[in-house]
Design an enzyme around this catalytic site. Structure first.
Site, PDB file in Angstrom:
ATOM      1  N   TYR A  83       0.656  12.708  18.867  1.00  0.00           N
ATOM      2  CA  TYR A  83       1.686  13.741  19.182  1.00  0.00           C
ATOM      3  C   TYR A  83       2.968  13.995  18.829  1.00  0.00           C
ATOM      4  CZ  TYR A  83      -2.921  13.742  20.946  1.00  0.00           C
ATOM      5  OH  TYR A  83      -4.878  13.635  20.987  1.00  0.00           O
ATOM      6  N   TYR A 129     -12.010  18.279  25.662  1.00  0.00           N
ATOM      7  CA  TYR A 129     -11.081  17.335  25.037  1.00  0.00           C
ATOM      8  C   TYR A 129     -11.986  16.161  24.503  1.00  0.00           C
ATOM      9  CZ  TYR A 129      -8.045  13.833  22.268  1.00  0.00           C
ATOM     10  OH  TYR A 129      -7.598  13.673  21.186  1.00  0.00           O
ATOM     11  N   ASP A 186     -20.067  13.132  26.899  1.00  0.00           N
ATOM     12  CA  ASP A 186     -18.689  12.595  25.947  1.00  0.00           C
ATOM     13  C   ASP A 186     -18.168  12.238  27.416  1.00  0.00           C
ATOM     14  OD1 ASP A 186     -16.280  11.741  25.089  1.00  0.00           O
ATOM     15  OD2 ASP A 186     -15.779  13.538  24.912  1.00  0.00           O
ATOM     16  N   LYS A 229     -13.606   3.723  24.820  1.00  0.00           N
ATOM     17  CA  LYS A 229     -11.929   3.584  25.632  1.00  0.00           C
ATOM     18  C   LYS A 229     -12.317   2.091  27.048  1.00  0.00           C
ATOM     19  CE  LYS A 229     -10.264   7.764  26.572  1.00  0.00           C
ATOM     20  NZ  LYS A 229      -8.796   8.220  26.014  1.00  0.00           N
TER      21      LYS A 229
HETATM   22  N1  PMP Z   1     -13.571  12.094  24.003  1.00  0.00           N
HETATM   23  C1  PMP Z   1     -12.834  12.137  25.330  1.00  0.00           C
HETATM   24  C2  PMP Z   1     -13.226  12.719  26.960  1.00  0.00           C
HETATM   25  C3  PMP Z   1     -11.596  11.445  25.664  1.00  0.00           C
HETATM   26  O1  PMP Z   1     -10.921  11.485  26.747  1.00  0.00           O
HETATM   27  C4  PMP Z   1     -11.199  11.484  24.339  1.00  0.00           C
HETATM   28  C5  PMP Z   1      -9.904  10.186  24.187  1.00  0.00           C
HETATM   29  N2  PMP Z   1      -8.482  10.769  24.908  1.00  0.00           N
HETATM   30  C6  PMP Z   1     -11.865  10.974  22.993  1.00  0.00           C
HETATM   31  C7  PMP Z   1     -13.401  11.489  23.155  1.00  0.00           C
HETATM   32  C8  PMP Z   1     -11.151  10.278  21.478  1.00  0.00           C
HETATM   33  O2  PMP Z   1     -11.151   9.561  21.786  1.00  0.00           O
HETATM   34  P1  PMP Z   1     -10.282   8.282  20.563  1.00  0.00           P
HETATM   35  O3  PMP Z   1      -9.484   8.685  21.239  1.00  0.00           O
HETATM   36  O4  PMP Z   1     -11.054   6.975  21.389  1.00  0.00           O
HETATM   37  O5  PMP Z   1     -10.829   8.631  19.217  1.00  0.00           O
END
Ligand code: PMP
Length: 430
Positions: A20, A149, A250, A279
């Site tokens: 970003y 997100y 998620d 992650k």
């Molecule tokens: N879902 C959530 C809840 C996240 O926090 C993130 C990353 N911040 C993602 C999906 C996307 O993961 P990545 O950055 O590994 O593509």
């Protein structure tokens, strides 16, 4: 370019995109020499206590001997082979680990390269399931809650918060999804059934268009660091069942102990139909994610046309990443992670609470090993970053949110310095 003259840092500023950023007017990135345990050493000599765990991922800290060893050992036999038509022990062991650890009945595993891709895979699973079951394409939308997100790829962006996400930039090409307000009741608040009314109404009125609900269970991360009430999640599960709609959880940020439970769904005692993890799956060592689903989803997809699940990344099931993930899971389960997370939770709660006296601070909240200081005004990321570095800590706020989610191995002294450093900086803000 030699490493010692640091001209590479200048090259970075001129040529390399960071998350970003404006390539023509970038905020400079701080150059890192090494990272070990709970600290990050800068090329300029500062040693910083890490409050970010590299965006939720480095739960065991950096340069961990067991994770290093797992990768070195795996490297002796193979770094990578394609997963189409071939298989290998690290991937199968990882699938078994994930099936055993995650909530019940998530017995089928799809490995991918990143969190965003795991979300794309989950959305595709829901769409393929729905067209298999319905025999038509009527149910193509996803219902989600504002403030979420889920990643930066197109499907994932479409379910991010419509205001703070990137909808305005990509509106014309994003799938149009359905949003309801996020729950008002916070994690520790008193639950009122009225908090679920909007979700219930929208889902039952529009269920003929909706193939799945997607949400971050309990903790909305990058969309606002918001902790909501477990009963909301319970009600979502019940409503999905009543309306015959799939539930996608998620847990890319929340998985593997961060909220005080191994998976945040456990706060509500529910299991989703589809689960995304990433992650901290590899202890923050390398990019790997997984999407798990239950029998309902897997056999639904199989029973349709073409019956194949249509996804297959080049680096699917990368052996190095899988071996590292297996070692990370092993480390986590053998560690006293629950005691560690609640120790961090207690110390953060006491430490952050005191910051409510500063006029810049709107509120503070803590859940598991996540601490948030919400400010009245958005911060200038680079200048506040420099202030944190002067305090010997690595914290990267966004907007009005100063937040930490340190490695679980952070000791009391380091955590004390992290909290004191945040306090010193926010006390000077207006
Ligand atoms: N879902 C959530 C809840 C996240 O926090 C993130 C990353 N911040 C993602 C999906 C996307 O993961 P990545 O950055 O590994 O593509």
């Amino acid at each position: 370019m030699s490493d010692s003259d640091l001209s590479w840092v200048d090259y970075d500023t001129r040529h390399v995109w960071h998350p970003y950023t404006d390539i023509n007017n970038p905020t400079p990135a701080f150059p890192v020499k090494s990272a070990s345990g709970c600290t990050i050493e800068l090329q300029t000599g500062e040693i910083l206590i890490d409050g970010m765990a590299s965006w939720w991922s480095a739960i065991h800290g950096y340069n961990h001997p067991q994770l290093n060893e797992a990768i070195k050992n795996q490297l002796e036999s193979m770094a990578h082979v394609m997963f189409g038509g071939l298989t290998h022990r690290p991937a199968v062991d990882l699938a078994q680990n994930l099936i055993n650890l995650t909530p019940d009945h998530l017995d089928y595993v799809f490995l991918s390269d990143s969190g965003s891709v795991a979300v794309e895979v989950a959305l595709k699973m829901a769409l393929q399931y729905s067209s298999s079951i319905d025999g038509n394409s009527a149910r193509q939308k996803v219902l989600t809650i504002r403030g979420g997100y889920h990643g930066d790829t197109f499907g994932a962006m479409s379910v991010c918060d419509p205001i703070t996400g990137m909808h305005s930039l990509f509106h014309s090409v994003l799938p149009q999804q359905i949003f309801v307000d996020r729950p008002e009741t916070q994690f520790d608040g008193t639950w009122h059934e009225s908090d679920f009314e909007q979700f219930e109404k929208v889902l039952s009125a529009r269920k003929h268009e909706i193939c799945a609900v997607i949400l971050e269970p309990i903790v909305q991360g990058a969309g606002g660091m918001y902790f909501y009430h477990p009963t909301y999640l319970k009600r979502v599960r019940e409503a999905c069942d009543r309306n015959d709609v799939l539930l996608i959880a998620d847990e890319i940020a929340t998985g593997f102990g961060r909220t005080g439970k191994l998976f945040a769904c456990e706060h509500a005692g529910i299991a989703p139909d589809i689960l995304c993890v990433g992650k901290s799956l590899t202890g923050g060592y390398m990019s790997l994610a997984a999407t798990l689903c239950n029998e309902r989803v897997s056999s639904g997809i199989s029973s349709g046309e073409p019956g194949l699940f249509m996804h297959g990344p080049t680096f699917m099931g990368n052996p190095l990443a899988c071996a590292c993930a297996n070692a990370s899971i092993d480390l986590l389960l053998k560690s006293n992670w629950q005691a560690n997370v609640s120790r961090i939770e207690n110390q953060l709660s006491i430490g952050l609470e005191t910051m409510n006296r500063h006029k810049s601070v709107k509120s503070t909240r803590v859940l598991g090993a996540i601490g948030v200081v919400e400010l009245h005004r958005p911060v200038d990321m680079h200048s506040i970053g420099t202030e944190f570095i002067k305090q010997g800590i690595w914290v990267r706020p966004f907007g009005t949110l100063v937040y930490v989610m340190p490695p679980f191995c952070i000791n009391n002294l380091e955590l004390g310095r992290l909290v004191d450093g945040i306090g010193a900086v926010v006390s000077k803000l207006h």
